[in-house]
Design an enzyme around this catalytic site. Structure first.
Site, PDB file in Angstrom:
ATOM      1  N   CYS A  66      -1.123  24.205  -3.901  1.00 34.95           N
ATOM      2  CA  CYS A  66      -1.932  22.996  -4.070  1.00 34.95           C
ATOM      3  C   CYS A  66      -2.194  22.689  -5.541  1.00 34.95           C
ATOM      4  O   CYS A  66      -2.285  21.524  -5.930  1.00 34.95           O
ATOM      5  CB  CYS A  66      -3.225  23.127  -3.277  1.00 34.95           C
ATOM      6  SG  CYS A  66      -2.903  23.221  -1.488  1.00 34.95           S
TER       7      CYS A  66
ATOM      8  N   SER B  79     -11.195  27.047  -4.224  1.00 32.22           N
ATOM      9  CA  SER B  79     -10.253  26.987  -5.345  1.00 32.22           C
ATOM     10  C   SER B  79      -8.835  26.791  -4.808  1.00 32.22           C
ATOM     11  O   SER B  79      -8.413  27.506  -3.896  1.00 32.22           O
ATOM     12  CB  SER B  79     -10.335  28.282  -6.150  1.00 32.22           C
ATOM     13  OG  SER B  79      -9.387  28.290  -7.198  1.00 32.22           O
TER      14      SER B  79
ATOM     15  N   GLU C  73      -5.675  20.324   0.756  1.00 30.22           N
ATOM     16  CA  GLU C  73      -5.354  19.385  -0.322  1.00 30.22           C
ATOM     17  C   GLU C  73      -4.107  18.569   0.021  1.00 30.22           C
ATOM     18  O   GLU C  73      -4.047  17.379  -0.266  1.00 30.22           O
ATOM     19  CB  GLU C  73      -5.139  20.143  -1.637  1.00 30.22           C
ATOM     20  CG  GLU C  73      -6.368  20.868  -2.130  1.00 30.22           C
ATOM     21  CD  GLU C  73      -6.540  22.285  -1.572  1.00 30.22           C
ATOM     22  OE1 GLU C  73      -7.359  23.029  -2.106  1.00 30.22           O
ATOM     23  OE2 GLU C  73      -5.840  22.649  -0.580  1.00 30.22           O
TER      24      GLU C  73
ATOM     25  N   HIS D 297      -1.906  22.504   3.965  1.00 27.78           N
ATOM     26  CA  HIS D 297      -3.162  22.939   3.368  1.00 27.78           C
ATOM     27  C   HIS D 297      -4.106  21.742   3.298  1.00 27.78           C
ATOM     28  O   HIS D 297      -3.688  20.592   3.448  1.00 27.78           O
ATOM     29  CB  HIS D 297      -2.915  23.498   1.972  1.00 27.78           C
ATOM     30  CG  HIS D 297      -2.133  24.766   1.964  1.00 27.78           C
ATOM     31  ND1 HIS D 297      -2.217  25.663   0.935  1.00 27.78           N
ATOM     32  CD2 HIS D 297      -1.259  25.307   2.856  1.00 27.78           C
ATOM     33  CE1 HIS D 297      -1.432  26.701   1.181  1.00 27.78           C
ATOM     34  NE2 HIS D 297      -0.830  26.491   2.336  1.00 27.78           N
TER      35      HIS D 297
ATOM     36  N   CYS E 120      -4.972  26.985  -4.057  1.00 28.76           N
ATOM     37  CA  CYS E 120      -3.918  27.993  -4.202  1.00 28.76           C
ATOM     38  C   CYS E 120      -2.859  27.466  -5.183  1.00 28.76           C
ATOM     39  O   CYS E 120      -2.934  26.336  -5.664  1.00 28.76           O
ATOM     40  CB  CYS E 120      -3.302  28.294  -2.837  1.00 28.76           C
ATOM     41  SG  CYS E 120      -2.308  26.914  -2.175  1.00 28.76           S
TER      42      CYS E 120
END
Length: 165
Positions: A102, A97, A74, A72, A99
Protein backbone atom coordinates in the site's frame (compact mmCIF):
# COMPACT_ATOMS: atom_id res chain seq x y z
CA UNK A 1 -1.56 35.19 -8.04
CA UNK A 2 -0.56 34.54 -4.43
CA UNK A 3 -4.16 34.62 -3.24
CA UNK A 4 -5.39 32.29 -5.98
CA UNK A 5 -2.67 29.82 -5.14
CA UNK A 6 -3.55 29.87 -1.45
CA UNK A 7 -7.19 29.05 -2.26
CA UNK A 8 -6.13 26.19 -4.52
CA UNK A 9 -4.05 24.45 -1.89
CA UNK A 10 -5.63 21.50 -0.05
CA UNK A 11 -7.06 21.92 3.43
CA UNK A 12 -4.61 21.20 6.19
CA UNK A 13 -5.67 17.86 7.75
CA UNK A 14 -3.31 18.01 10.70
CA UNK A 15 -1.24 20.25 12.89
CA UNK A 16 -2.47 22.98 15.16
CA UNK A 17 -4.86 24.48 12.59
CA UNK A 18 -7.16 21.49 12.04
CA UNK A 19 -6.51 18.34 14.10
CA UNK A 20 -10.27 17.72 14.14
CA UNK A 21 -10.23 17.28 10.34
CA UNK A 22 -7.77 14.38 10.50
CA UNK A 23 -9.79 12.73 13.28
CA UNK A 24 -13.05 13.20 11.35
CA UNK A 25 -11.47 11.59 8.31
CA UNK A 26 -10.16 8.76 10.48
CA UNK A 27 -13.71 8.08 11.68
CA UNK A 28 -14.70 7.04 8.15
CA UNK A 29 -11.74 4.65 7.92
CA UNK A 30 -12.48 3.24 11.38
CA UNK A 31 -16.10 2.57 10.37
CA UNK A 32 -14.75 0.63 7.39
CA UNK A 33 -12.41 -1.37 9.64
CA UNK A 34 -15.31 -2.33 11.88
CA UNK A 35 -17.36 -3.34 8.83
CA UNK A 36 -14.54 -5.61 7.69
CA UNK A 37 -14.34 -7.25 11.11
CA UNK A 38 -18.12 -7.80 11.13
CA UNK A 39 -17.74 -9.61 7.77
CA UNK A 40 -15.10 -11.95 9.24
CA UNK A 41 -12.14 -10.09 7.74
CA UNK A 42 -9.11 -8.20 8.94
CA UNK A 43 -10.20 -4.91 10.59
CA UNK A 44 -8.30 -2.35 8.58
CA UNK A 45 -10.14 0.52 6.93
CA UNK A 46 -9.13 3.38 4.67
CA UNK A 47 -10.52 6.41 2.88
CA UNK A 48 -9.14 8.63 0.13
CA UNK A 49 -9.93 12.34 0.36
CA UNK A 50 -9.53 14.86 -2.44
CA UNK A 51 -7.45 18.01 -2.24
CA UNK A 52 -10.64 19.93 -1.44
CA UNK A 53 -11.56 17.57 1.40
CA UNK A 54 -14.18 15.62 -0.56
CA UNK A 55 -14.42 11.90 0.20
CA UNK A 56 -13.42 10.17 -3.04
CA UNK A 57 -13.60 6.56 -1.90
CA UNK A 58 -13.47 4.33 1.13
CA UNK A 59 -13.01 0.65 1.75
CA UNK A 60 -11.74 -2.07 4.02
CA UNK A 61 -9.47 -5.06 3.86
CA UNK A 62 -11.34 -7.78 1.92
CA UNK A 63 -8.61 -10.38 1.55
CA UNK A 64 -10.61 -13.00 3.47
CA UNK A 65 -14.06 -12.12 2.15
CA UNK A 66 -13.01 -12.03 -1.52
CA UNK A 67 -10.15 -14.51 -1.43
CA UNK A 68 -8.09 -11.74 -3.04
CA UNK A 69 -4.66 -11.13 -1.48
CA UNK A 70 -4.42 -7.71 -3.14
CA UNK A 71 -7.58 -6.28 -1.59
CA UNK A 72 -6.08 -4.28 1.24
CA UNK A 73 -8.02 -1.38 2.78
CA UNK A 74 -6.01 1.29 0.98
CA UNK A 75 -6.40 -0.59 -2.31
CA UNK A 76 -10.15 -0.83 -1.79
CA UNK A 77 -10.45 2.89 -1.03
CA UNK A 78 -8.27 3.71 -4.05
CA UNK A 79 -10.35 1.52 -6.36
CA UNK A 80 -13.63 2.87 -4.98
CA UNK A 81 -12.41 6.43 -5.62
CA UNK A 82 -12.31 5.65 -9.31
CA UNK A 83 -9.97 7.15 -11.83
CA UNK A 84 -8.65 10.60 -10.94
CA UNK A 85 -6.79 12.87 -13.28
CA UNK A 86 -4.24 13.53 -10.54
CA UNK A 87 -3.74 12.43 -6.95
CA UNK A 88 -1.74 15.52 -6.04
CA UNK A 89 -3.07 16.99 -2.81
CA UNK A 90 -5.07 13.87 -1.89
CA UNK A 91 -4.95 12.25 1.53
CA UNK A 92 -5.08 8.54 2.21
CA UNK A 93 -6.47 7.90 5.68
CA UNK A 94 -5.89 4.45 7.12
CA UNK A 95 -6.47 2.85 10.48
CA UNK A 96 -3.08 1.12 10.41
CA UNK A 97 0.36 1.99 9.09
CA UNK A 98 0.33 1.00 5.41
CA UNK A 99 2.21 -2.14 4.41
CA UNK A 100 4.85 -2.01 1.67
CA UNK A 101 2.27 -2.89 -0.98
CA UNK A 102 0.00 0.00 0.00
CA UNK A 103 2.96 2.32 0.55
CA UNK A 104 3.93 1.58 -3.03
CA UNK A 105 0.44 2.55 -4.19
CA UNK A 106 0.73 5.89 -2.36
CA UNK A 107 4.13 6.55 -3.92
CA UNK A 108 3.22 5.32 -7.41
CA UNK A 109 0.22 7.62 -7.73
CA UNK A 110 1.65 10.64 -5.90
CA UNK A 111 -0.79 10.73 -3.00
CA UNK A 112 0.41 13.71 -0.96
CA UNK A 113 -0.29 12.69 2.61
CA UNK A 114 -1.19 9.68 4.72
CA UNK A 115 -3.08 9.97 7.99
CA UNK A 116 -2.51 6.85 10.10
CA UNK A 117 -4.73 5.80 12.98
CA UNK A 118 -1.99 3.81 14.67
CA UNK A 119 1.43 2.34 13.99
CA UNK A 120 2.05 0.52 17.29
CA UNK A 121 0.74 -2.91 16.30
CA UNK A 122 2.30 -2.77 12.82
CA UNK A 123 4.94 -0.39 11.53
CA UNK A 124 4.67 -0.47 7.76
CA UNK A 125 6.32 1.69 5.12
CA UNK A 126 5.37 5.12 6.38
CA UNK A 127 8.95 6.12 7.25
CA UNK A 128 9.95 5.34 3.67
CA UNK A 129 7.03 7.41 2.40
CA UNK A 130 8.11 10.34 4.57
CA UNK A 131 11.66 10.06 3.19
CA UNK A 132 10.13 10.46 -0.28
CA UNK A 133 8.16 13.61 0.51
CA UNK A 134 4.81 12.21 1.58
CA UNK A 135 3.38 13.99 4.61
CA UNK A 136 2.79 11.42 7.35
CA UNK A 137 0.51 12.01 10.32
CA UNK A 138 0.26 9.30 12.99
CA UNK A 139 -2.69 9.96 15.29
CA UNK A 140 -2.02 7.18 17.84
CA UNK A 141 -5.76 6.62 18.05
CA UNK A 142 -6.67 4.35 20.99
CA UNK A 143 -9.71 2.86 19.20
CA UNK A 144 -7.59 1.81 16.21
CA UNK A 145 -4.95 0.33 18.50
CA UNK A 146 -7.49 -1.60 20.60
CA UNK A 147 -9.23 -2.93 17.50
CA UNK A 148 -5.98 -4.32 16.07
CA UNK A 149 -4.64 -5.65 19.39
CA UNK A 150 -7.88 -7.55 20.00
CA UNK A 151 -7.86 -8.92 16.47
CA UNK A 152 -4.20 -10.02 16.65
CA UNK A 153 -4.85 -11.71 20.01
CA UNK A 154 -7.97 -13.52 18.78
CA UNK A 155 -6.85 -14.33 15.23
CA UNK A 156 -3.03 -14.65 15.20
CA UNK A 157 -2.93 -17.05 12.24
CA UNK A 158 -5.05 -14.78 10.06
CA UNK A 159 -3.04 -11.74 11.14
CA UNK A 160 0.26 -13.44 10.28
CA UNK A 161 -1.15 -14.39 6.88
CA UNK A 162 -2.22 -10.79 6.29
CA UNK A 163 1.21 -9.33 7.03
CA UNK A 164 3.05 -12.05 5.12
CA UNK A 165 4.54 -14.04 8.02
Amino acid sequence: MGQARARAEPPEPTGTRAPAQARAWLASALAEARAGLAEGGVPIGAALYGADGTLLGRGHNRRVQDGDPSMHAETAAFRNAGRQRSYRGTTMVTTLSPCWYCSGLVRQFGISRVVIGEAATFHGGHDWLAEHGVEIVVLDDPDCTALMRDFIKNHPTLWNEDIGD
